[in-house]
Design an enzyme around this catalytic site. Structure first.
Site, PDB file in Angstrom:
ATOM      1  N   GLY A 129     -23.626 -22.723  -2.576  1.00 23.53           N
ATOM      2  CA  GLY A 129     -22.676 -22.993  -3.733  1.00 23.53           C
ATOM      3  C   GLY A 129     -23.509 -23.790  -4.589  1.00 23.53           C
ATOM      4  O   GLY A 129     -24.604 -22.980  -5.293  1.00 23.53           O
ATOM      5  N   ILE A 131     -29.740 -15.780  -4.395  1.00 23.03           N
ATOM      6  CA  ILE A 131     -28.853 -15.989  -5.447  1.00 23.03           C
ATOM      7  C   ILE A 131     -29.265 -17.512  -6.006  1.00 23.03           C
ATOM      8  O   ILE A 131     -28.903 -18.284  -5.395  1.00 23.03           O
ATOM      9  CB  ILE A 131     -27.539 -15.860  -4.949  1.00 23.03           C
ATOM     10  N   SER A 150     -25.351 -27.365  -5.255  1.00 23.46           N
ATOM     11  CA  SER A 150     -25.684 -28.421  -4.241  1.00 23.46           C
ATOM     12  C   SER A 150     -25.250 -29.972  -4.816  1.00 23.46           C
ATOM     13  O   SER A 150     -24.943 -30.823  -4.148  1.00 23.46           O
ATOM     14  CB  SER A 150     -27.153 -28.502  -3.858  1.00 23.46           C
ATOM     15  N   HIS A 199     -28.903 -15.925   1.733  1.00 21.96           N
ATOM     16  CA  HIS A 199     -27.525 -15.947   2.290  1.00 21.96           C
ATOM     17  C   HIS A 199     -27.304 -15.038   3.623  1.00 21.96           C
ATOM     18  O   HIS A 199     -26.895 -13.841   3.105  1.00 21.96           O
ATOM     19  CB  HIS A 199     -26.722 -15.535   0.914  1.00 21.96           C
ATOM     20  N   GLU A 239     -24.976 -14.844   5.450  1.00 22.43           N
ATOM     21  CA  GLU A 239     -23.683 -14.705   5.635  1.00 22.43           C
ATOM     22  C   GLU A 239     -23.160 -13.348   4.824  1.00 22.43           C
ATOM     23  O   GLU A 239     -21.910 -12.982   4.734  1.00 22.43           O
ATOM     24  CB  GLU A 239     -22.429 -15.833   5.047  1.00 22.43           C
ATOM     25  N   CYS A 252     -29.150 -21.985   1.271  1.00 20.14           N
ATOM     26  CA  CYS A 252     -29.217 -22.284  -0.095  1.00 20.14           C
ATOM     27  C   CYS A 252     -28.877 -23.488  -0.661  1.00 20.14           C
ATOM     28  O   CYS A 252     -29.566 -24.428  -0.232  1.00 20.14           O
ATOM     29  CB  CYS A 252     -28.355 -21.052  -0.834  1.00 20.14           C
TER      30      CYS A 252
HETATM   31  N1  GLN Z   1     -28.761 -23.057  -7.581  1.00 13.21           N
HETATM   32  C1  GLN Z   1     -27.852 -23.643  -6.564  1.00 13.21           C
HETATM   33  C2  GLN Z   1     -28.285 -25.028  -6.385  1.00 13.21           C
HETATM   34  O1  GLN Z   1     -29.378 -25.399  -7.246  1.00 13.21           O
HETATM   35  C3  GLN Z   1     -27.812 -22.945  -5.012  1.00 13.21           C
HETATM   36  C4  GLN Z   1     -27.516 -21.534  -5.320  1.00 13.21           C
HETATM   37  C5  GLN Z   1     -26.885 -21.040  -3.983  1.00 13.21           C
HETATM   38  O2  GLN Z   1     -26.258 -21.718  -3.120  1.00 13.21           O
HETATM   39  N2  GLN Z   1     -26.784 -19.701  -3.967  1.00 13.21           N
HETATM   40  O3  GLN Z   1     -27.540 -25.793  -5.779  1.00 13.21           O
END
Ligand code: GLN
Length: 192
Positions: free
Chosen positions: A46, A133, A48, A175, A177, A78
């Site tokens: 998501g 991602i 962070s 990811h 999932e 992630c």
């Molecule tokens: N770019 C997000 C971050 O720095 C991480 C992206 C993700 O969890 N897919 O928190």
């Protein structure tokens, strides 16, 4: 087995779908009381900074640290990996500091920021098809951290870890999932 997914922000539902398909009891965790009831925890991808801020507001930072330090198995993916880590390059944000790595957020650049790759993983017979991602990579690992998979930095040619394990803490930049490959969730359920 009862597996929690930290459900403050991010794609916790997808993780719960995977662990339920594997036969576990998957539950959303938003409070310290809910955290007490789980055998293992997933911290999803998501944003962070959002996860860190919400965990602070919900009074979850200390309870999370305590349970992870007491040996609860945990998988951070992630943003979840960033939240587990002890530091980030360039950013100041709430982190648990239980995983002895420094991460670089959005490490693959902002333009070409999402991609897929087949990764060789230590201990796995076949490669993992990994979905990245806006992913971090690990800039620096501590002594107790095993690197299970890495990618090559396109600019410097250096090896950048994207899947690590430190005791019962597992963390991926990608990811698991979002594919049908359940091996990393199985590893969380079997970790000893
Ligand atoms: N770019 C997000 C971050 O720095 C991480 C992206 C993700 O969890 N897919 O928190």
């Amino acid at each position: 087995m009862r597996i929690g997914a930290l459900a403050l922000q991010g794609d916790f539902r997808e993780h719960l779908h995977v662990v339920r398909a594997l036969g576990a009891d998957g539950v959303e965790v938003r409070t310290a009381d809910e955290l007490e009831t789980v055998d293992a925890l997933i911290i999803p991808g998501g944003e962070s900074t959002a996860i860190g801020r919400l965990a602070t507001i919900y009074g979850l930072i200390e309870p999370l640290r305590d349970r992870i330090e007491a040996g609860m198995p945990v998988l951070g993916t992630c943003a979840g990996m960033i939240f587990l880590a002890s530091g980030t390059l360039r950013y100041e944000q709430p982190q648990l500091g239980v995983l002895d790595v420094v991460v670089e957020r959005n490490a693959f650049g902002r333009q070409v920021d999402s991609f897929e790759a087949d990764l060789d993983v230590t201990g796995f017979a076949d490669p993992v098809h990994a979905v990245f991602i806006r992913a971090p990579w690990i800039h620096k690992v501590g002594g107790d951290v095993d690197v299970l998979a890495a990618v090559e930095d396109p600019e410097t040619g250096e090896s950048r870890p994207v899947f690590v394990r430190q005791g019962r803490i597992l963390a991926t930049s990608f990811h698991p999932e979002l594919t049908n490959d359940t091996r990393i969730h199985e590893l969380l359920m079997e970790v000893d």
